[in-house]
Design an enzyme around this catalytic site. Structure first.
Site, short mmCIF file in Angstrom:
data_model
loop_
_atom_site.label_atom_id
_atom_site.label_comp_id
_atom_site.label_asym_id
_atom_site.label_seq_id
_atom_site.Cartn_x
_atom_site.Cartn_y
_atom_site.Cartn_z
N TYR A 122 2.54 2.89 -7.50
CA TYR A 122 1.87 3.66 -6.57
C TYR A 122 2.41 5.18 -6.49
O TYR A 122 1.37 6.31 -7.06
CB TYR A 122 2.88 3.49 -5.19
CG TYR A 122 2.69 4.77 -3.86
CD1 TYR A 122 1.09 4.63 -3.88
CD2 TYR A 122 2.97 5.63 -3.77
CE1 TYR A 122 0.51 5.57 -2.81
CE2 TYR A 122 2.53 6.40 -2.47
CZ TYR A 122 1.79 5.84 -2.40
OH TYR A 122 1.22 8.04 -1.25
N LYS A 125 -1.02 8.24 -8.20
CA LYS A 125 -1.00 9.42 -7.31
C LYS A 125 -0.51 10.58 -8.49
O LYS A 125 -1.34 11.68 -7.91
CB LYS A 125 -0.26 9.57 -6.06
CG LYS A 125 -0.90 8.84 -5.41
CD LYS A 125 -1.58 8.79 -4.70
CE LYS A 125 -1.69 9.93 -3.66
NZ LYS A 125 -2.89 10.61 -3.09
N THR A 138 1.56 13.08 -2.45
CA THR A 138 2.36 12.17 -1.57
C THR A 138 3.63 13.06 -2.59
O THR A 138 3.75 13.57 -3.88
CB THR A 138 2.80 11.17 -2.57
OG1 THR A 138 4.40 10.38 -1.83
CG2 THR A 138 2.40 10.20 -3.86
N ASP A 139 5.19 13.01 -1.82
CA ASP A 139 6.86 13.58 -2.67
C ASP A 139 6.70 12.98 -4.07
O ASP A 139 7.73 13.48 -4.40
CB ASP A 139 7.12 14.08 -1.40
CG ASP A 139 7.70 12.29 -0.66
OD1 ASP A 139 6.82 11.91 -0.69
OD2 ASP A 139 8.53 13.12 -0.21
N GLU A 140 5.93 11.59 -4.26
CA GLU A 140 6.71 10.27 -4.76
C GLU A 140 6.73 10.66 -6.35
O GLU A 140 7.32 10.53 -7.06
CB GLU A 140 6.47 8.75 -4.08
CG GLU A 140 6.74 8.68 -2.55
CD GLU A 140 6.80 7.41 -2.07
OE1 GLU A 140 6.42 6.23 -2.91
OE2 GLU A 140 6.58 7.51 -1.03
P1 NAD Z 1 -3.89 4.22 4.29
O1 NAD Z 1 -3.17 2.61 3.39
O2 NAD Z 1 -3.40 4.02 5.45
O3 NAD Z 1 -4.95 4.89 4.22
C1 NAD Z 1 -6.31 4.32 3.03
C2 NAD Z 1 -7.80 4.14 3.37
O4 NAD Z 1 -8.23 4.17 2.45
C3 NAD Z 1 -8.11 3.01 4.43
O5 NAD Z 1 -8.47 3.28 5.56
C4 NAD Z 1 -8.64 2.77 3.32
O6 NAD Z 1 -9.47 2.02 3.58
C5 NAD Z 1 -8.84 3.95 2.15
N1 NAD Z 1 -9.39 3.54 0.96
C6 NAD Z 1 -8.95 2.96 -0.53
N2 NAD Z 1 -9.74 2.72 -0.48
C7 NAD Z 1 -10.44 3.46 -0.43
C8 NAD Z 1 -11.45 3.59 -2.24
N3 NAD Z 1 -11.72 3.28 -3.20
N4 NAD Z 1 -13.03 4.12 -1.36
C9 NAD Z 1 -12.66 4.88 0.03
N5 NAD Z 1 -12.04 5.03 0.68
C10 NAD Z 1 -10.67 4.10 0.09
O7 NAD Z 1 -3.24 5.98 3.58
P2 NAD Z 1 -2.27 6.34 4.63
O8 NAD Z 1 -1.02 6.70 4.48
O9 NAD Z 1 -3.45 6.88 5.50
O10 NAD Z 1 -2.80 8.07 2.92
C11 NAD Z 1 -3.45 8.69 2.85
C12 NAD Z 1 -3.17 9.40 1.67
O11 NAD Z 1 -2.14 10.08 2.38
C13 NAD Z 1 -3.00 9.20 0.23
O12 NAD Z 1 -3.95 8.65 -0.05
C14 NAD Z 1 -1.46 8.67 0.18
O13 NAD Z 1 -1.26 8.69 -1.17
C15 NAD Z 1 -0.46 9.96 1.18
N6 NAD Z 1 0.70 9.99 1.03
C16 NAD Z 1 0.88 9.00 2.75
C17 NAD Z 1 1.72 9.32 3.04
C18 NAD Z 1 2.78 7.99 3.98
O14 NAD Z 1 3.76 8.19 4.83
N7 NAD Z 1 1.18 7.33 4.40
C19 NAD Z 1 3.15 10.30 2.46
C20 NAD Z 1 2.61 11.15 1.72
C21 NAD Z 1 0.80 10.90 0.61
P1 TYD Z 2 7.62 2.31 2.94
O1 TYD Z 2 7.98 2.50 5.38
O2 TYD Z 2 7.08 1.70 2.23
O3 TYD Z 2 6.97 3.94 2.64
P2 TYD Z 2 7.85 5.08 0.88
O4 TYD Z 2 8.15 3.34 -0.05
O5 TYD Z 2 6.25 4.67 0.54
O6 TYD Z 2 8.84 5.38 1.08
O7 TYD Z 2 9.51 2.69 3.26
C1 TYD Z 2 10.03 3.25 3.76
C2 TYD Z 2 11.70 3.23 3.14
O8 TYD Z 2 12.01 1.73 4.22
C3 TYD Z 2 11.81 2.89 1.79
O9 TYD Z 2 12.92 3.73 1.41
C4 TYD Z 2 11.66 1.55 2.13
C5 TYD Z 2 12.16 0.65 3.01
N1 TYD Z 2 11.77 -0.18 3.81
C6 TYD Z 2 12.81 -1.32 3.78
O10 TYD Z 2 14.02 -1.03 3.97
N2 TYD Z 2 12.49 -1.96 5.40
C7 TYD Z 2 10.80 -2.22 5.00
O11 TYD Z 2 10.57 -3.79 5.19
C8 TYD Z 2 10.04 -1.53 4.86
C9 TYD Z 2 8.81 -1.93 4.54
C10 TYD Z 2 10.34 -0.27 3.91
#
Ligand code: NAD
Ligand code: TYD
Length: 358
Positions: free
Chosen positions: A159, A163, A133-135
């Site tokens: 989080y 990561k 992630t970019d975070e």
């Molecule tokens: P998500 O939370 O929707 O899905 C995570 C999946 O991993 C779930 O299916 C969960 O059951 C599985 N999981 C959790 N713990 C596990 C374990 N110990 N062993 C096996 N499986 C496990 O997450 P996502 O949004 O699909 O993100 C996927 C990846 O991308 C993550 O690594 C996250 O850090 C990264 N990421 C997500 C975003 C975003 O905007 N969603 C942005 C940047 C990076």
């Molecule tokens: P989120 O979707 O949780 O992603 P991340 O925290 O990983 O960026 O949140 C996106 C942005 O929206 C973040 O600045 C937090 C804000 N947010 C709200 O304002 N209200 C909400 O109910 C949620 C879930 C997030």
């Protein structure tokens, strides 16, 4: 040929598995623990597809990973498995350390042992792609340049710290053991099958349910939104042609404040599914208490992946958001399925009844 995907029942992993099998006959072993975020309904269309083997298991379970690697001898591992929600990490960081740090360490060690048994072309071609992630880079001020791959790591939440730790392990396993790793750091994804605890799906579903749309603090925090299918395409490019040991930043060129995002969703819903009283959904917006340590701005400089791998996002924020809202309107069955008891309890604790998307 086969690849091992971890976390492929989650939001991005599920989209990746579906996209992969729509474009290729290469089989996927999909290892997922099925936490609250894992949803096999997302993969329902693959139920009878012999190219998809689903295994419920944990990346922190060494014996399970060893067995899968020996049994299927994948040419690549793509790691999506993680605890992924910042608010949950503030509420309870322990699972984040367990999966994102201990789990990734265990997976790396299993893959290192497996890689040691390979020779010739399978060894040369093997890759471990870690999705991050970019975070990990921390927070930008409005005038700062977007995050490039060289930006220092400054994670601020449990989080992002977990990561960042996993990214460092990946880097070290390459540097020390020559494991052929690739790392991607992407911005906020959105699109189909997104669990409704994150801003975009929560806003869509709360709006439709006539509930408040909770905006944290002043709503001026900025995220760089990436349509999930563009992300999946970027991952396929990195897996195919990425340089071993490198990291690639992936972004959507779509910086928006949270308030802009919520207003854009309301405008789309006003058009596609008007409220019965013809008022705008924007009436439901409510400012709530800010997230502790809330990062102000993320933005990605995706020049490296564009230059080296010819990738750039196909969707604008407007086109991607329209498709996303349409998808949620058309998939009420999937939405009902994810609204589990556990989710309900957590959302009620987080927001009180006003924020409950259930
Ligand atoms: P998500 O939370 O929707 O899905 C995570 C999946 O991993 C779930 O299916 C969960 O059951 C599985 N999981 C959790 N713990 C596990 C374990 N110990 N062993 C096996 N499986 C496990 O997450 P996502 O949004 O699909 O993100 C996927 C990846 O991308 C993550 O690594 C996250 O850090 C990264 N990421 C997500 C975003 C975003 O905007 N969603 C942005 C940047 C990076
Ligand atoms: P989120 O979707 O949780 O992603 P991340 O925290 O990983 O960026 O949140 C996106 C942005 O929206 C973040 O600045 C937090 C804000 N947010 C709200 O304002 N209200 C909400 O109910 C949620 C879930 C997030």
């Amino acid at each position: 040929m086969t690849i091992l995907v971890t976390g492929g029942a989650g939001f991005i992993g599920g989209n990746f598995v579906l996209d992969w099998l729509a474009q290729s006959d290469e089989a996927i072993i999909n290892l997922d623990k099925l936490t609250y975020a894992g949803n096999r309904q997302t993969l329902a269309s693959l139920r009878d597809d012999p190219r998809h083997v689903f295994v419920q298991g944990d990346i922190a379970d060494r014996a399970c990973i060893d067995r899968l690697l020996v049994e299927h001898s994948p040419r690549a591992v793509v790691n999506f498995a993680a605890e992924s929600h910042v608010d949950r990490s503030i509420d309870g960081p322990a699972p984040f350390i367990q999966t994102n740090v201990v789990g990734v360490f265990t997976l790396l060690e299993a893959v290192r042992a497996f890689y040691g048994t390979l020779s010739g072309s399978p060894r040369e071609q093997f890759r471990f792609l870690h999705v991050s992630t970019d975070e990990v880079y921390g927070s930008l001020s409005p005038s700062d340049a977007p995050f490039a791959e060289s930006h220092p790591y400054q994670p601020n939440s449990p989080y992002s710290a977990s990561k960042a730790a996993s990214d460092h392990l990946i880097r070290a396993w390459h540097h020390t053991y020559d494991l052929p790793v690739l790392t991607t750091n992407c911005s906020n994804n959105y699109g189909p099958y997104h669990f409704p605890e994150k801003l975009i799906p929560l806003t869509i579903l709360n709006a439709l349910a006539g509930k408040d749309l909770p905006v944290y603090g002043d709503g001026q925090q900025v995220r760089d939104w990436l349509y999930v299918k563009d992300h999946c395409h970027a991952l396929r490019r990195v897996l195919q042609d990425g340089r071993v040991g490198q990291t690639y930043n992936v972004g959507g060129n779509s910086e928006r404040t949270n308030l802009q995002v919520v207003h854009a969703i309301c405008a789309l819903l006003d058009d596609m599914h008007p409220r019965a009283d013809s008022q705008s959904y924007a009436r439901q917006i409510t400012h709530v208490q800010d997230r502790p340590g809330h990062d102000r701005r993320y933005a990605i400089d995706a020049a490296k992946i564009a230059r080296e791998l010819g990738w750039s996002p196909a969707e604008t924020f407007d086109s991607g958001l329209r498709q996303t809202v349409r998808w949620y309107l058309d998939h009420a069955d999937w939405v009902q399925g994810v609204v589990s008891g556990d989710y309900r309890q957590w959302v009620a604790r987080q927001y009180g009844s006003a924020g409950d998307a259930a």
